[in-house]
Design an enzyme around this catalytic site. Structure first.
Site, PDB file in Angstrom:
ATOM      1  N   GLU A  49       8.031 -10.787   9.798  1.00 18.45           N
ATOM      2  CA  GLU A  49       7.340  -9.496   9.633  1.00 18.45           C
ATOM      3  C   GLU A  49       8.330  -8.356   9.785  1.00 18.45           C
ATOM      4  O   GLU A  49       9.174  -8.367  10.680  1.00 18.45           O
ATOM      5  CB  GLU A  49       6.210  -9.364  10.657  1.00 18.45           C
ATOM      6  CG  GLU A  49       5.005 -10.202  10.287  1.00 18.45           C
ATOM      7  CD  GLU A  49       3.846 -10.043  11.272  1.00 18.45           C
ATOM      8  OE1 GLU A  49       4.010  -9.370  12.298  1.00 18.45           O
ATOM      9  OE2 GLU A  49       2.775 -10.609  10.983  1.00 18.45           O
ATOM     10  N   ASP A 192       1.755   0.118 -13.955  1.00 12.02           N
ATOM     11  CA  ASP A 192       1.621  -1.289 -13.582  1.00 12.02           C
ATOM     12  C   ASP A 192       2.091  -2.096 -14.791  1.00 12.02           C
ATOM     13  O   ASP A 192       1.361  -2.243 -15.765  1.00 12.02           O
ATOM     14  CB  ASP A 192       0.158  -1.582 -13.247  1.00 12.02           C
ATOM     15  CG  ASP A 192      -0.108  -3.058 -12.983  1.00 12.02           C
ATOM     16  OD1 ASP A 192       0.821  -3.870 -13.136  1.00 12.02           O
ATOM     17  OD2 ASP A 192      -1.259  -3.382 -12.628  1.00 12.02           O
TER      18      ASP A 192
HETATM   19  C1  LIG Z   1      -1.819  -9.866 -13.880  1.00 14.29           C
HETATM   20  C2  LIG Z   1      -1.996  -8.444 -13.546  1.00 14.29           C
HETATM   21  C3  LIG Z   1      -2.098  -8.010 -12.214  1.00 14.29           C
HETATM   22  C4  LIG Z   1      -2.364  -8.909 -11.033  1.00 14.29           C
HETATM   23  O1  LIG Z   1      -1.567  -9.921 -10.773  1.00 14.29           O
HETATM   24  P1  LIG Z   1      -1.989 -11.075  -9.765  1.00 14.29           P
HETATM   25  O2  LIG Z   1      -0.663 -11.636  -9.373  1.00 14.29           O
HETATM   26  O3  LIG Z   1      -2.860 -12.008 -10.531  1.00 14.29           O
HETATM   27  O4  LIG Z   1      -2.691 -10.469  -8.604  1.00 14.29           O
HETATM   28  C5  LIG Z   1      -2.128  -6.646 -11.969  1.00 14.29           C
HETATM   29  N1  LIG Z   1      -2.081  -5.762 -12.966  1.00 14.29           N
HETATM   30  C6  LIG Z   1      -2.025  -6.145 -14.259  1.00 14.29           C
HETATM   31  C7  LIG Z   1      -1.976  -5.094 -15.320  1.00 14.29           C
HETATM   32  C8  LIG Z   1      -1.990  -7.496 -14.591  1.00 14.29           C
HETATM   33  O5  LIG Z   1      -1.978  -7.859 -15.866  1.00 14.29           O
END
Ligand SMILES: *Cc1c(COP(=O)(O)O)cnc(C)c1O
Length: 425
Positions: A49, A192
């Site tokens: 941690e 993202d």
């Molecule tokens: C796949 C995805 C995530 C989430 O990923 P996980 O590892 O499944 O939690 C977040 N944002 C976008 C745009 C994604 O395509």
């Protein structure tokens, strides 16, 4: 201790499934053997941690070195000044970003889930939609992000944050335009890039880093690493929004994000996964990876052309990245029926809502098709014609069990040319 054959036999069965099928789920990939091997190692036993040099446990000197390598390599990939490699997944990374910059009830703007967005961008079923006030923009009739609508909503609602990025969107993003309206209304821009990160890393798509304040990603999609998440900043900054940490102190953005990952939303980091991330990031820095990215785009283009030739309707008429979204309504098929039938032929993909879909999310009118995994296996442009031919045969004979079974045999024979983890026997 007796070997758990029940579970290991199933793992073996999963390897055979992966070897024999055509994997077209756009969010999947095959890591290298060394990335997988790094995951099954002793750092899984370690509590660490905190962050390198500032841990809450003893004995962290080795995992500190591992985590620092992962951070340094990731910074190099994206020419970033700061990175956090601890998020357990993409969703965890996004949870930390929200926690760092938003107070419960504050407004943000993201792409609608039904138009290609992600659960963590404000779905009512997700923490993001439950904790914060989610507003959405969509895509136009042509299937392109509706930037006019995004700008109008941003001006009218003045959200604290604007999220760009998607899970089922085949076009590149105009990050510059989003940043311009964000600056006008004082919003944070959060990209993202979970899906196209590998192509951005290879310089093949627009670079979000100069325009977006914060960037998150998964590591297991086009980045071809272990399952996990990351958060990065190219430019750290004293935050002009006056956002404070839980103790009420003003902090830089990188400090807020570090605090939001740990202790904000996670406990001990998965150091064995961070070791695998470090290995994957090393691979991304090699010339081979750039060639991989180029092949992904070439394959996606070839596949889109092969679908077009057979009268399939691609949303936005094509793709800039690694995936395409296909509206099956002119073929009189639902996404559900297509996914289930293709599964029987060992062709794996997912049903997906298309923009302005009239069917429920469990049925859908479309499918999402991605090439990152088959590109890793070594398929090239001419093979895309074969893959689309096999898909078309299944879809055009969806109720003919014999024909679907025949395709399944051909799929398995075809994929034998592209060995997967031959070292595993
Ligand atoms: C796949 C995805 C995530 C989430 O990923 P996980 O590892 O499944 O939690 C977040 N944002 C976008 C745009 C994604 O395509």
């Amino acid at each position: 201790m007796q070997k758990d054959t029940l579970v290991f036999d199933l793992i073996r069965k999963e390897l055979d499934r992966q070897r024999n099928g055509i994997e077209l789920i756009a969010s999947e990939n095959f890591t290298s053997l060394q990335v997988m091997q790094a995951m099954g190692t002793v750092p899984t036993n370690k509590y660490a941690e905190g962050y390198p040099g500032k841990r809450y446990y003893g004995g962290c000197e080795v995992v500190d070195e591992i985590e620092n390598i992962a951070i340094d390599r990731l910074k190099k990939i994206f020419n970033a000044s700061w990175a956090n490699v601890q998020p357990h997944s993409g969703a965890s990374a996004n949870a930390a970003v929200f926690l760092a910059v938003m107070k419960p009830g504050e407004k943000f703007l993201g792409l609608d889930l039904s138009m290609g967005g992600h659960l963590t961008h404000g779905s009512p079923a997700n923490f993001s939609g439950k904790t914060y006030q989610a507003l959405h923009y969509g895509v136009t009739k042509e299937g392109i992000v509706d930037y006019d609508q995004l700008e109008a909503k941003a001006r009218a609602e003045k959200p604290k944050m604007i999220i760009c990025g998607a899970s089922a969107y085949s076009r590149d993003w105009d990050y510059k335009r989003i940043r311009a309206v964000a600056d006008e209304v004082g919003a944070i821009v959060f990209a993202d890039i979970a899906h196209p990160a590998g192509l951005i890393a290879s310089g093949l798509l627009n670079d979000p880093f100069d325009h977006c304040h914060i960037v998150s990603s998964t590591t297991h999609k086009t980045l071809r690493g272990p399952r996990g998440g990351i958060i990065t900043l190219r430019h750290d900054f004293e935050n002009p929004w006056g956002i404070k940490d839980p103790k009420g102190n003003l902090r830089t953005m990188s400090q807020l994000l570090d605090l939001a990952v740990f202790p904000g939303s996670q406990g001990g980091p998965l150091e064995h996964v961070i070791a695998a991330k470090a290995v994957a990031f090393g691979e991304i820095l090699s010339e081979d990876f750039k060639a991989y990215g180029k092949q992904v785009i070439a394959n996606a283009q070839a596949m889109a052309a092969a679908f077009n030739k057979r009268g399939y309707q691609l949303i936005s008429n094509g793709t800039d990245n690694h995936l395409m979204l296909i509206d099956l309504r002119n073929k009189n098929l639902t996404g559900k029926k297509a996914q289930e039938t293709l599964d029987k032929a060992h062709i794996t993909l997912n049903k997906n809502a298309v923009p302005f879909d009239d069917k429920s999310p469990f049925v859908t009118s479309g499918i999402r098709v991605g090439v990152p995994a088959i590109t890793t296996r070594g398929l090239k442009e001419p093979h895309m014609e074969t893959v689309v031919h096999l898909i078309d045969r299944v879809l055009m004979n969806a109720d003919d069990e014999k024909e679907v079974a025949a395709v399944k045999g051909e799929v398995s024979a075809f994929m034998q040319q592209f060995p997967l983890y031959p070292e595993l026997g």
